[in-house]
Design an enzyme around this catalytic site. Structure first.
Site, PDB file in Angstrom:
ATOM      1  N   SER A  38       3.328 -33.657 -72.015  1.00  0.00           N
ATOM      2  CA  SER A  38       2.040 -34.251 -71.619  1.00  0.00           C
ATOM      3  C   SER A  38       0.888 -33.293 -71.383  1.00  0.00           C
ATOM      4  O   SER A  38      -0.240 -33.749 -71.218  1.00  0.00           O
ATOM      5  CB  SER A  38       2.218 -35.118 -70.379  1.00  0.00           C
TER       6      SER A  38
ATOM      7  N   LYS B 224      -6.121 -34.197 -63.015  1.00  0.00           N
ATOM      8  CA  LYS B 224      -5.436 -35.381 -63.541  1.00  0.00           C
ATOM      9  C   LYS B 224      -5.188 -36.315 -62.352  1.00  0.00           C
ATOM     10  O   LYS B 224      -4.855 -35.849 -61.252  1.00  0.00           O
ATOM     11  CB  LYS B 224      -4.112 -34.954 -64.181  1.00  0.00           C
TER      12      LYS B 224
ATOM     13  N   SER C 116       0.503 -37.616 -71.750  1.00  0.00           N
ATOM     14  CA  SER C 116      -0.200 -38.494 -70.843  1.00  0.00           C
ATOM     15  C   SER C 116      -1.464 -37.891 -70.242  1.00  0.00           C
ATOM     16  O   SER C 116      -2.300 -38.627 -69.721  1.00  0.00           O
ATOM     17  CB  SER C 116       0.738 -38.908 -69.710  1.00  0.00           C
TER      18      SER C 116
HETATM   19  N1  GLN Z   1       5.519 -38.700 -73.838  1.00  0.00           N
HETATM   20  C1  GLN Z   1       6.601 -38.438 -72.946  1.00  0.00           C
HETATM   21  C2  GLN Z   1       6.939 -39.687 -72.185  1.00  0.00           C
HETATM   22  O1  GLN Z   1       6.388 -40.685 -72.456  1.00  0.00           O
HETATM   23  C3  GLN Z   1       6.251 -37.320 -72.009  1.00  0.00           C
HETATM   24  C4  GLN Z   1       5.266 -37.696 -70.968  1.00  0.00           C
HETATM   25  C5  GLN Z   1       4.966 -36.589 -70.014  1.00  0.00           C
HETATM   26  O2  GLN Z   1       5.169 -35.416 -70.320  1.00  0.00           O
HETATM   27  N2  GLN Z   1       4.513 -36.968 -68.830  1.00  0.00           N
HETATM   28  O3  GLN Z   1       7.756 -39.700 -71.312  1.00  0.00           O
END
Ligand code: GLN
Length: 485
Positions: free
Chosen positions: A179, A76, A155
């Site tokens: 995420s 990532k 994400s």
């Molecule tokens: N969707 C959540 C957010 O927008 C979690 C994102 C994540 O786990 N990096 O913060």
């Protein structure tokens, strides 16, 4: 080769049927040909990959090969990679080439793995759809042939899409509020978020430091175990990393599940969950009963407060972490600043996207004098109550099972103008991060031709048990082997 798991590829390499250089070249050719459809990579690092592949062949010739030597995979784009651009999905870091490796990056290098490139993500990991990337949205390989494109989740949506589309057998991800698990569920792959502190955060660009945790995105639970074997462990460079022995996570994959006590949190089978999704999750749980597990209902009475607490704590921490992007030392700087203040304000106005700005504004507000007690402190107290719910539940059961997301992959553009509907994507995942416990997403069926994930949640440091439960499920089901058209 592209359909093989990490474990299978490892055996191919070991047998000498294919070299690391040949394997890397095959995967790179396929990646360059196919990724136009998905945009799952931000950077393909072909040159470095071939150098690593050559080194992997040398390592094997010297009798020093590990399970990962010569295995193609991807990071990532939140993990710093020495000499390879690391953008975090942001214009702010469009041209940032780190002068050092994240600990996770370093560990894969030492194991001899071959990194093909960096995967797409929501900007600074803030999102659930991989639509907020400065480098364009990623498309879910599932349903990609129909008239509308679907999100891969986020994400870590680039990693999930790349693994689902067989561009790489495995990729790293990070999970602050869901995420790893939510994109794994939406793309029909296996995802593991370890216990907070199990994997070093050094060199992993910080979003919300008390929640962020790196983990594994693979097609099989066995491969996730192989990944955690590399990633886990104490790191003196991360003060929140825990010094605790790392077991061989593959050693217990075949333990029988007879007598496993499963809890179903009743709050996670609520009206937010579509009936078709619920049916898939419940039939997955029935497979576990066939394997000898017992099931009972449990309660997490404070779970409903998780989203509200998270959307104070995560933005508060983000507002502090992201203050380093000011145009002074690295990253984007605006053109012709008039003075220092002009440089700060224009650099940040031009370098950050809307969702990141929204989080910084919310977080700065929550932390400001006069509001700290009402918001941040209150949210921390709620966080403790949520943690306590899990501790109580694990006195009665070994694991909890639930859905990962309220619905399968949604259509691109459907939620990205409405932050609250996007935030609700994580209604079943966020409490786990607030508590700091590990959880997995395992492919468990389909609704309207789109993958559904089963979430398996465990007590602190119970990764071996989660991987065992996931692996046993994958011995009697084939959801994880289904391939998008
Ligand atoms: N969707 C959540 C957010 O927008 C979690 C994102 C994540 O786990 N990096 O913060």
């Amino acid at each position: 080769m592209h359909n093989k798991s990490v474990a299978e590829l490892s055996r191919e390499l070991e047998s000498g049927k294919i070299s690391s250089v040949e394997l890397a070249q095959q995967f790179l050719d396929r990646l360059k040909l196919e990724d136009g459809k998905y945009n799952s990579f931000i950077t393909i690092s072909e040159e470095q990959a071939m150098v690593e592949a050559k080194a992997a062949d040398d390592m094997r010739a010297a009798g020093k090969a590990t399970a990962w030597t010569g295995i193609p995979f991807a990071h990532k784009d939140i993990f710093c990679t020495n000499g390879v651009r690391t953008t975090c999905g942001s214009k702010m870091l469009e041209n940032f080439v780190p002068p050092y490796d994240a600990t996770v990056t370093e560990k894969f290098k030492q194991a001899g793995a071959v990194c093909l490139g960096k995967t797409n993500m929501d900007e600074f990991a803030m999102g659930s759809s991989t639509e907020s990337s400065y480098f364009g949205a990623t498309t879910n390989p599932w349903g990609a042939s129909s008239a509308v494109n679907r999100v891969p989740g986020g994400s870590s949506g680039g990693s999930a899409a790349a693994v689902a589309a067989r561009l790489v057998p495995a990729a790293t991800g990070t999970d602050t509020g869901g995420s790893i698990r939510q994109p794994a569920a939406l793309c029909g792959i296996t995802g593991l978020k370890p216990t907070y502190g199990r994997v070093s955060r050094y060199g992993m660009i910080a979003f919300a430091s008390s929640l962020d945790q790196g983990g594994a995105m693979t097609r099989t639970a066995e491969d996730a175990a192989l990944m955690l074997n590399v990633m886990a462990g104490f790191d003196p460079k991360d003060s929140t990393c825990i010094d605790r022995e790392v077991p061989d996570y593959t050693a217990t994959l075949n333990e029988p599940l007879k007598g496993l006590k499963i809890g179903l949190p009743k709050e996670y089978f609520s009206e937010q969950l579509s009936p078709a999704m619920e049916q898939q999750v419940r039939s997955a749980v029935r497979e576990y009963e066939k394997l000898g597990a017992t099931v009972k209902e449990v309660s997490l009475p404070n779970a409903k407060l998780a989203i509200a607490a998270y959307y104070v704590i995560a933005p508060a921490e983000a507002s502090a972490n992201l203050s380093r992007f000011d145009g002074v030392r690295y990253g984007y700087r605006c053109e012709d600043p008039k003075d220092l203040m002009d440089m700060y304000t224009r650099t940040r106005a031009e370098g950050f996207g809307n969702e990141v700005k929204r989080r910084i504004l919310v977080g700065s507000y929550a932390l400001s004098a006069g509001y700290f007690d009402a918001y941040y402190l209150k949210a921390q107290k709620v966080r403790r109550l949520i943690q306590q719910d899990f501790i109580t539940a694990f006195k009665e059961v070994d694991v909890l099972m639930s859905p990962v997301s309220p619905s399968p992959a949604f259509v691109q553009g459907e939620k990205n103008t409405d932050p609250v509907s996007m935030y609700l994507e994580d209604v079943f995942t966020i409490a786990i991060n607030l508590a700091g416990i590990p959880a997995m997403s395992v492919p468990a069926g389909f609704v309207d031709g789109l993958p559904v994930g089963l979430q398996i949640i465990g007590d602190y440091f119970s990764e071996a048990r989660l991987l065992n439960a996931a692996h046993q499920f994958q011995q009697v089901t084939d959801w994880h082997q289904r391939e998008p058209q």
